[in-house]
Design a protein around this motif. Structure first.
Motif, PDB file in Angstrom:
ATOM      1  N   ALA A  94       0.811  -1.221   0.000  1.00  0.00           N
ATOM      2  CA  ALA A  94       0.000   0.000   0.000  1.00  0.00           C
ATOM      3  C   ALA A  94       0.841   1.266   0.000  1.00  0.00           C
ATOM      4  N   VAL A  95       2.078   1.187   0.520  1.00  0.00           N
ATOM      5  CA  VAL A  95       2.922   2.386   0.548  1.00  0.00           C
ATOM      6  C   VAL A  95       3.984   2.353  -0.553  1.00  0.00           C
ATOM      7  N   TYR A  96       4.016   1.292  -1.346  1.00  0.00           N
ATOM      8  CA  TYR A  96       5.061   1.142  -2.357  1.00  0.00           C
ATOM      9  C   TYR A  96       5.090   2.327  -3.322  1.00  0.00           C
ATOM     10  N   ASP A 148       4.778  10.526   5.758  1.00  0.00           N
ATOM     11  CA  ASP A 148       3.424  10.534   6.328  1.00  0.00           C
ATOM     12  C   ASP A 148       2.866   9.122   6.454  1.00  0.00           C
ATOM     13  N   GLU A 149       3.192   8.263   5.487  1.00  0.00           N
ATOM     14  CA  GLU A 149       2.628   6.912   5.480  1.00  0.00           C
ATOM     15  C   GLU A 149       3.308   5.990   6.490  1.00  0.00           C
ATOM     16  N   PHE A 161       9.818  -1.990   7.941  1.00  0.00           N
ATOM     17  CA  PHE A 161       8.828  -0.964   7.665  1.00  0.00           C
ATOM     18  C   PHE A 161       7.943  -0.743   8.891  1.00  0.00           C
ATOM     19  N   PHE A 162       7.568   0.497   9.089  1.00  0.00           N
ATOM     20  CA  PHE A 162       6.592   0.858  10.108  1.00  0.00           C
ATOM     21  C   PHE A 162       5.454   1.576   9.384  1.00  0.00           C
ATOM     22  N   ILE A 163       4.372   0.843   9.125  1.00  0.00           N
ATOM     23  CA  ILE A 163       3.265   1.345   8.326  1.00  0.00           C
ATOM     24  C   ILE A 163       2.234   1.989   9.251  1.00  0.00           C
ATOM     25  N   LYS A 164       1.927   3.250   9.004  1.00  0.00           N
ATOM     26  CA  LYS A 164       0.984   3.958   9.863  1.00  0.00           C
ATOM     27  C   LYS A 164      -0.438   3.478   9.617  1.00  0.00           C
ATOM     28  N   GLY A 170      -3.909   4.486  11.430  1.00  0.00           N
ATOM     29  CA  GLY A 170      -4.552   5.298  12.463  1.00  0.00           C
ATOM     30  C   GLY A 170      -3.507   5.957  13.337  1.00  0.00           C
ATOM     31  N   GLU A 171      -3.598   5.750  14.637  1.00  0.00           N
ATOM     32  CA  GLU A 171      -2.631   6.322  15.566  1.00  0.00           C
ATOM     33  C   GLU A 171      -1.477   5.363  15.859  1.00  0.00           C
ATOM     34  N   LEU A 172      -1.524   4.165  15.279  1.00  0.00           N
ATOM     35  CA  LEU A 172      -0.520   3.153  15.558  1.00  0.00           C
ATOM     36  C   LEU A 172       0.308   2.852  14.304  1.00  0.00           C
ATOM     37  N   TYR A 173       1.368   2.089  14.510  1.00  0.00           N
ATOM     38  CA  TYR A 173       2.230   1.671  13.411  1.00  0.00           C
ATOM     39  C   TYR A 173       2.334   0.151  13.403  1.00  0.00           C
TER      40      TYR A 173
END
Length: 244
Positions: free
Chosen positions: A7-9, A160-161, A183-186, A188-191
């Protein structure tokens, strides 16, 4: 590979020159196989080559090994009103319903084949799935790039992502670059933490050209950026092969 962070690629790889890649592939098609209309995009990822080729009027299908990437490519195509079949297949064994005029494999797909026997299998599959006169266009990150630019380097970014930590380790004997990514994918408020390991081989032109010919490609062109002969410090090398 590429599962969990597809999704962030696109956001994180936005600097890749997909438009230039499509122009080059289209030019090769028009020069070597005029009138050709069917294309397979191999290791298609999220469809960044498939979609613009379809919008140019080509009949395109996309193959990849990552279900997440294929799902995203399908959703992107639907949003743009494009009917592109995206199918999960292995590059070494893939089979199309019918041969095509053009096969493309963009942005390091061949580097991920770290065994030369697998490279040979892939080249044979491409040849067998092309029509006579069909064209195969692919690129590699050069051996120079893997050995002298990416080797044993650390990268990181915070967007941002989400964020990414990336460390590379290069083995001179096997010529394999191991990419350890975290990777740390955001969400909501968590990763969400997504670890991934990738491996690429530092293929050399003198290894790949004979294997293309062995697979049956009678004509092979090699160039660097700007469509000129590759320089010693070229970072990306392009191959244009034709089935006679």
């Amino acid at each position: 590979m590429y599962e969990g962070w597809a999704a962030v690629y696109d956001a994180w790889m936005a600097d890749l020159d997909y438009e230039g890649w499509v122009r080059m592939a289209r030019a090769a098609m028009e020069r070597l196989c005029p009138g050709g209309r069917t294309v397979v995009d191999l290791a298609c990822g999220t469809g960044n080559v498939s979609l613009p080729l379809a919008e140019l009027g080509y009949q395109v299908c996309g193959l990849d090994g990552s279900a997440d990437m294929l799902d995203l490519a399908t959703r992107k195509a639907r949003r743009r009103g494009l009917a592109i079949p995206f199918v999960r297949q292995d590059l070494r064994t893939f089979q199309l319903h019918r041969p095509v005029d053009l096969a493309v494999c963009a942005i390091d797909g061949v580097n991920y084949l770290t065994d030369l026997e697998d490279v040979e299998k892939f080249f044979r599959r491409v040849h067998e799935n092309l029509r006579p006169g069909g064209v195969f266009v692919f690129d590699i990150s050069s051996a120079y790039k893997l050995e002298h630019i990416l080797a044993n380097q650390f990268y990181g970014w915070d967007e941002d992502e989400g964020a990414c930590l990336w460390f590379n380790e290069y083995d001179c004997e096997s010529r394999i670059l191991t990419l350890e990514l975290l990777f740390f994918i955001k969400e909501g408020e968590l990763y969400r933490k997504v670890p991934e390991t990738q491996r690429q081989r530092a293929h050399k032109v003198e290894e790949l050209v004979p294997r293309l010919r062995k697979a049956g490609f009678a004509s092979v062109e090699v160039c660097g950026d700007g469509q000129k002969a590759p320089e010693a410090d070229e970072e990306r090398i392009y191959f244009i092969a034709q089935r006679m």
